[in-house]
Design a protein around this motif. Structure first.
Motif, PDB file in Angstrom:
ATOM      1  N   MET A   1       0.835  -1.197   0.000  1.00  0.00           N
ATOM      2  CA  MET A   1       0.000   0.000   0.000  1.00  0.00           C
ATOM      3  C   MET A   1       0.871   1.249   0.000  1.00  0.00           C
ATOM      4  N   LYS A   2       0.580   2.193  -0.893  1.00  0.00           N
ATOM      5  CA  LYS A   2       1.325   3.442  -0.934  1.00  0.00           C
ATOM      6  C   LYS A   2       0.939   4.292   0.272  1.00  0.00           C
ATOM      7  N   PRO A   3       1.897   5.037   0.815  1.00  0.00           N
ATOM      8  CA  PRO A   3       1.571   5.896   1.967  1.00  0.00           C
ATOM      9  C   PRO A   3       0.622   7.018   1.560  1.00  0.00           C
ATOM     10  N   ILE A   4      -0.232   7.398   2.483  1.00  0.00           N
ATOM     11  CA  ILE A   4      -1.184   8.485   2.231  1.00  0.00           C
ATOM     12  C   ILE A   4      -0.470   9.826   2.384  1.00  0.00           C
ATOM     13  N   ASN A   5      -0.626  10.690   1.373  1.00  0.00           N
ATOM     14  CA  ASN A   5      -0.041  12.029   1.453  1.00  0.00           C
ATOM     15  C   ASN A   5      -1.076  13.129   1.219  1.00  0.00           C
ATOM     16  N   THR A   6      -2.357  12.722   1.061  1.00  0.00           N
ATOM     17  CA  THR A   6      -3.418  13.673   0.727  1.00  0.00           C
ATOM     18  C   THR A   6      -4.669  13.359   1.544  1.00  0.00           C
ATOM     19  N   VAL A   7      -5.294  14.403   2.102  1.00  0.00           N
ATOM     20  CA  VAL A   7      -6.521  14.222   2.878  1.00  0.00           C
ATOM     21  C   VAL A   7      -7.610  15.117   2.293  1.00  0.00           C
ATOM     22  N   LEU A   8      -8.728  14.498   1.930  1.00  0.00           N
ATOM     23  CA  LEU A   8      -9.906  15.215   1.454  1.00  0.00           C
ATOM     24  C   LEU A   8     -10.934  15.209   2.572  1.00  0.00           C
ATOM     25  N   PHE A   9     -11.443  16.374   2.911  1.00  0.00           N
ATOM     26  CA  PHE A   9     -12.398  16.501   4.003  1.00  0.00           C
ATOM     27  C   PHE A   9     -13.763  16.950   3.484  1.00  0.00           C
ATOM     28  N   ASP A  10     -14.810  16.304   3.973  1.00  0.00           N
ATOM     29  CA  ASP A  10     -16.136  16.896   3.882  1.00  0.00           C
ATOM     30  C   ASP A  10     -16.138  18.098   4.825  1.00  0.00           C
ATOM     31  N   LEU A  11     -17.130  18.968   4.679  1.00  0.00           N
ATOM     32  CA  LEU A  11     -17.160  20.182   5.504  1.00  0.00           C
ATOM     33  C   LEU A  11     -18.166  20.085   6.648  1.00  0.00           C
ATOM     34  N   ASP A  12     -19.465  20.126   6.325  1.00  0.00           N
ATOM     35  CA  ASP A  12     -20.506  20.125   7.353  1.00  0.00           C
ATOM     36  C   ASP A  12     -20.502  18.834   8.147  1.00  0.00           C
ATOM     37  N   GLY A  13     -20.487  18.956   9.467  1.00  0.00           N
ATOM     38  CA  GLY A  13     -20.548  17.771  10.312  1.00  0.00           C
ATOM     39  C   GLY A  13     -19.240  17.015  10.388  1.00  0.00           C
ATOM     40  N   LEU A  92      -5.302  19.774  11.624  1.00  0.00           N
ATOM     41  CA  LEU A  92      -4.909  20.440  10.378  1.00  0.00           C
ATOM     42  C   LEU A  92      -3.500  21.020  10.488  1.00  0.00           C
ATOM     43  N   ASP A  93      -3.161  21.580  11.639  1.00  0.00           N
ATOM     44  CA  ASP A  93      -1.806  22.102  11.839  1.00  0.00           C
ATOM     45  C   ASP A  93      -0.770  20.987  11.676  1.00  0.00           C
ATOM     46  N   ALA A  94      -1.050  19.830  12.268  1.00  0.00           N
ATOM     47  CA  ALA A  94      -0.112  18.707  12.181  1.00  0.00           C
ATOM     48  C   ALA A  94       0.015  18.197  10.745  1.00  0.00           C
ATOM     49  N   LEU A  95      -1.087  18.176  10.025  1.00  0.00           N
ATOM     50  CA  LEU A  95      -1.036  17.733   8.627  1.00  0.00           C
ATOM     51  C   LEU A  95      -0.200  18.691   7.781  1.00  0.00           C
ATOM     52  N   VAL A  96      -0.391  19.985   8.000  1.00  0.00           N
ATOM     53  CA  VAL A  96       0.408  20.983   7.272  1.00  0.00           C
ATOM     54  C   VAL A  96       1.887  20.825   7.603  1.00  0.00           C
ATOM     55  N   GLU A  97       2.189  20.687   8.880  1.00  0.00           N
ATOM     56  CA  GLU A  97       3.588  20.558   9.314  1.00  0.00           C
ATOM     57  C   GLU A  97       4.263  19.325   8.716  1.00  0.00           C
ATOM     58  N   ASN A  98       3.459  18.301   8.418  1.00  0.00           N
ATOM     59  CA  ASN A  98       4.010  17.059   7.866  1.00  0.00           C
ATOM     60  C   ASN A  98       3.866  16.966   6.346  1.00  0.00           C
ATOM     61  N   GLY A  99       3.496  18.091   5.717  1.00  0.00           N
ATOM     62  CA  GLY A  99       3.523  18.159   4.262  1.00  0.00           C
ATOM     63  C   GLY A  99       2.362  17.516   3.535  1.00  0.00           C
ATOM     64  N   TYR A 100       1.249  17.315   4.220  1.00  0.00           N
ATOM     65  CA  TYR A 100       0.091  16.708   3.560  1.00  0.00           C
ATOM     66  C   TYR A 100      -0.628  17.712   2.664  1.00  0.00           C
TER      67      TYR A 100
END
Length: 215
Positions: A1-13, A92-100
């Protein structure tokens, strides 16, 4: 499995707590056109698809007028009823800091989506926002996720879709991403688990644990 480098978020809820706003907007609209016919439990199952799909399924519905009634109430009460979820900014801060790479993928219209993102101070995290206005087909169709991935220069197999509805989980599965359900969904943890997400998040910071990011 390739490592995850991208996160897509729904907004509401998912990223922002709009549940009271959405429920009250539905209650106001349904009480206007179908007084006494729908309960809060019914409303919970309406959340996820665009308003047009929800109202088109109702008998003798004046869909355009109902959408206008809903949105008028929703916009008027937006800032008073939308609140943050614990752990979102930290995550979100941690994801940014880790280059996601990150994007919001929502079935809201763009102006309303941006209103919520800006109100909660999340604009700095999301250069890419895919709303109902940018697509022909909406979640669970893969089109909005694929558009977000294209704008991020990311691949489905290296991404995860995070959301509070079965439409988010199915969209991830249909696109070829991993999927995460959030246990704070108004639809309930068990409902989302029945769609077999790759992970269920008890709090948003659980995403960091799943991605093996120190927090």
């Amino acid at each position: 499995m390739k490592p995850i480098n991208t996160v897509l978020f729904d907004l509401d809820g998912t990223l922002i707590n709009t549940i009271d706003l959405i429920v009250q907007s539905f209650e106001h609209t349904l009480d206007t056109y179908y007084p006494g016919q729908y309960t809060r439990k019914d409303i919970a199952m309406f959340i996820g698809p665009p308003l047009s799909e929800t109202f088109e399924a109702m008998e003798n519905a004046d869909v355009e007028q109902m959408i206008e009634t809903y949105r008028t109430f929703n916009h008027a009460n937006h800032d008073a009823l939308v609140t943050p979820y614990e752990g979102v900014t930290e995550t979100l801060d941690a994801l940014v800091e880790n280059g996601y790479k990150m994007a919001v993928v929502t079935t809201k219209k763009r102006d309303t989506a941006l209103k919520g993102i800006e109100l909660m101070g999340l604009s700095k995290y999301f250069e890419v926002v895919v709303s109902l206005d940018e697509v022909t087909n909406y979640k669970p169709d893969p089109e909005p996720l694929l558009l977000a991935l294209k704008q991020l220069d990311a691949k489905p197999e290296e991404a995860i879709m995070v959301g509070d509805s079965e439409h988010d989980i199915l969209a991830g599965q249909n696109t070829g991403t991993k999927s995460a359900g959030v246990a704070w969904s108004i639809k309930g943890r068990e409902h989302l688990e029945s769609y077999n997400p790759d992970v269920m998040l008890g709090t948003m910071t659980d995403l960091l644990t799943y991605l093996q990011i120190d927090n």
